[in-house]
Design a protein around this motif. Structure first.
Motif, PDB file in Angstrom:
ATOM      1  N   UNK A 176       0.839  -1.203   0.000  1.00  9.10           N
ATOM      2  CA  UNK A 176       0.000   0.000   0.000  1.00  9.10           C
ATOM      3  C   UNK A 176       0.876   1.255   0.000  1.00  9.10           C
ATOM      4  N   UNK A 177       0.370   2.298  -0.640  1.00 12.14           N
ATOM      5  CA  UNK A 177       1.085   3.571  -0.640  1.00 12.14           C
ATOM      6  C   UNK A 177       0.979   4.210   0.738  1.00 12.14           C
ATOM      7  N   UNK A 178       1.890   5.129   1.025  1.00 15.10           N
ATOM      8  CA  UNK A 178       1.938   5.700   2.363  1.00 15.10           C
ATOM      9  C   UNK A 178       0.700   6.542   2.664  1.00 15.10           C
ATOM     10  N   UNK A 179       0.146   7.228   1.651  1.00 13.18           N
ATOM     11  CA  UNK A 179      -1.063   8.005   1.918  1.00 13.18           C
ATOM     12  C   UNK A 179      -2.236   7.089   2.260  1.00 13.18           C
ATOM     13  N   UNK A 180      -2.310   5.955   1.587  1.00 16.04           N
ATOM     14  CA  UNK A 180      -3.360   4.982   1.891  1.00 16.04           C
ATOM     15  C   UNK A 180      -3.221   4.484   3.335  1.00 16.04           C
ATOM     16  N   UNK A 226      -1.592   6.041   5.948  1.00 14.44           N
ATOM     17  CA  UNK A 226      -1.731   7.083   6.973  1.00 14.44           C
ATOM     18  C   UNK A 226      -3.132   7.677   7.041  1.00 14.44           C
ATOM     19  N   UNK A 227      -3.933   7.463   6.005  1.00  5.37           N
ATOM     20  CA  UNK A 227      -5.332   7.900   6.042  1.00  5.37           C
ATOM     21  C   UNK A 227      -6.243   6.852   6.672  1.00  5.37           C
ATOM     22  N   UNK A 228      -5.686   5.711   7.032  1.00  2.00           N
ATOM     23  CA  UNK A 228      -6.507   4.618   7.562  1.00  2.00           C
ATOM     24  C   UNK A 228      -6.896   4.879   9.011  1.00  2.00           C
ATOM     25  N   UNK A 247      -5.380   6.062  14.981  1.00  2.00           N
ATOM     26  CA  UNK A 247      -5.373   5.617  16.375  1.00  2.00           C
ATOM     27  C   UNK A 247      -4.023   5.879  17.049  1.00  2.00           C
ATOM     28  N   UNK A 248      -2.950   5.925  16.268  1.00  2.00           N
ATOM     29  CA  UNK A 248      -1.620   6.135  16.845  1.00  2.00           C
ATOM     30  C   UNK A 248      -1.050   7.491  16.449  1.00  2.00           C
ATOM     31  N   UNK A 249      -1.917   8.412  16.040  1.00  2.00           N
ATOM     32  CA  UNK A 249      -1.481   9.761  15.676  1.00  2.00           C
ATOM     33  C   UNK A 249      -1.577  10.680  16.886  1.00  2.00           C
TER      34      UNK A 249
END
Length: 353
Positions: free
Chosen positions: A317-321, A323-325, A330-332
């Motif tokens: 998966x791409x990083x935007x996919x 980090x948008x999950x 939950x860990x942001x």
């Protein structure tokens, strides 16, 4: 109340490894003050080409500086050195990454600190254990400790890891040391001093690749995502919708289930693939057969089917996919620093049960 509430941390470290330790302690409740030189931590200026140049911080700086207070301390002046001694009088933890000669100038020696501040815990980061005066950044250690030689595709230019992983690993080592020091101080009443070099932290993380060499004289080379000891494990399998599937088949039972799912059950009894050693030996032929089958599947359908059958497999998966999950959210951790809204992943993600 967080477990480290009431703990006072003086952070003099710059760049990534040391500040990451400070961030970890801050997330656990410690009061962390980051004292920067007059020109600031160098990572304040490590911006992307299109990043806001008017901000006093960069996204890189924000990644490892959160839940801290910020102040200036000029250790090139006698006043600054005197101020540091005052700050340490009631500090619990000191974090540094100075060169050895600078430590002496700043009055930071083990004998001096143990004499003046017996309860103080000092954690310091250095570059090379083999040459303490040699300057080092993460990518230098990736090169010097073998990581780059193993990374990338065969017969192509080697690649570096896309995260400063050696810094991250060294930070984890120092976090563990400081927690151990806090436990010892609780028992015995005195602090202790701990040093972690990027070089030794990097070597410690070579794990199975080091053991493969020491026990089997096997020198790891660039082999993309594939695993040297297991197949199919990490190999890239194409899907109908243009994605890549990555299996992690760790046992023959899992291999049998995987081939059955792909309508390739005869592969499990094929002489070339009957054991893991056979599959590693005949990896190219195996991946060719599996790829023909996975090309008939859409990536998410294959992913779900493998999950339903307890077969370890993931989709690239791409990083935007990612980090948008919801999982990433939950860990942001969000915080405003010097007028700029910032967001980063947490340093500490363990959950109390």
């Amino acid at each position: 109340m967080k477990p480290l509430t009431g703990l006072k941390v003086v952070e003099l470290a710059t760049v990534l490894a040391g500040p990451e330790v400070g961030r970890f302690l801050a997330e656990l409740g410690a009061t962390v003050v980051k004292y920067e030189p007059p020109k600031g931590d160098v990572t304040r200026g490590w911006r992307l080409a299109n990043e806001d140049s008017t901000s006093s911080i960069s996204a890189y700086f924000a990644a490892i500086n959160a839940q801290k207070s910020y102040d200036v301390l000029d250790l090139k002046s006698s006043e600054g050195i005197d101020s540091l001694q005052s700050l340490l009088s009631d500090a619990d933890v000191l974090l540094t990454n100075f060169k050895p000669e600078d430590e002496k100038v700043f009055g930071l020696t083990t004998d001096s600190l143990k004499s003046k501040f017996p309860r103080l815990i000092w954690g310091k980061i250095s570059g090379f254990s083999s040459d303490i005066n040699r300057p080092a950044f993460d990518v230098v250690l990736q090169a010097e400790t073998g990581w780059i030689s193993m990374t990338g595709q065969p017969n192509q230019l080697p690649s570096k890891l896309p995260v400063a992983m050696i810094d991250v690993i060294a930070a984890h080592q120092l976090k563990e040391a400081i927690l151990l020091a806090l436990l010892e101080r609780e028992k015995h009443g005195t602090g202790s001093h701990w040093a972690v070099s990027l070089e030794e932290a990097s070597l410690s993380a070579l794990a199975n690749q080091a053991t493969n060499y020491w026990m089997n004289n096997h020198v790891a080379k660039a082999m993309g995502t594939a695993h040297p000891n297991i197949a199919p494990y990490g190999d890239l399998l194409p899907t109908k919708d243009g994605k890549w599937a990555v299996p992690a088949i760790g046992s023959h039972a899992q291999f049998q289930k995987f081939t059955e799912l792909l309508n390739l059950s005869t592969l499990a009894s094929d002489l070339r693939f009957r054991s893991n050693v056979d599959r590693v030996t005949n990896r190219s032929a195996l991946i060719e057969e599996l790829s023909k089958a996975t090309k008939q599947w859409n990536s998410e359908e294959l992913n779900k089917a493998c999950g339903d059958h307890r077969i370890p497999l993931g989709i690239v998966r791409s990083l935007d996919e990612v980090l948008d999950s919801p999982q990433a959210q939950e860990v942001a951790l969000e915080e405003e620093i010097e007028g700029r809204k910032t967001k980063r992943v947490k340093s500490f993600v363990a959950r109390r049960l």
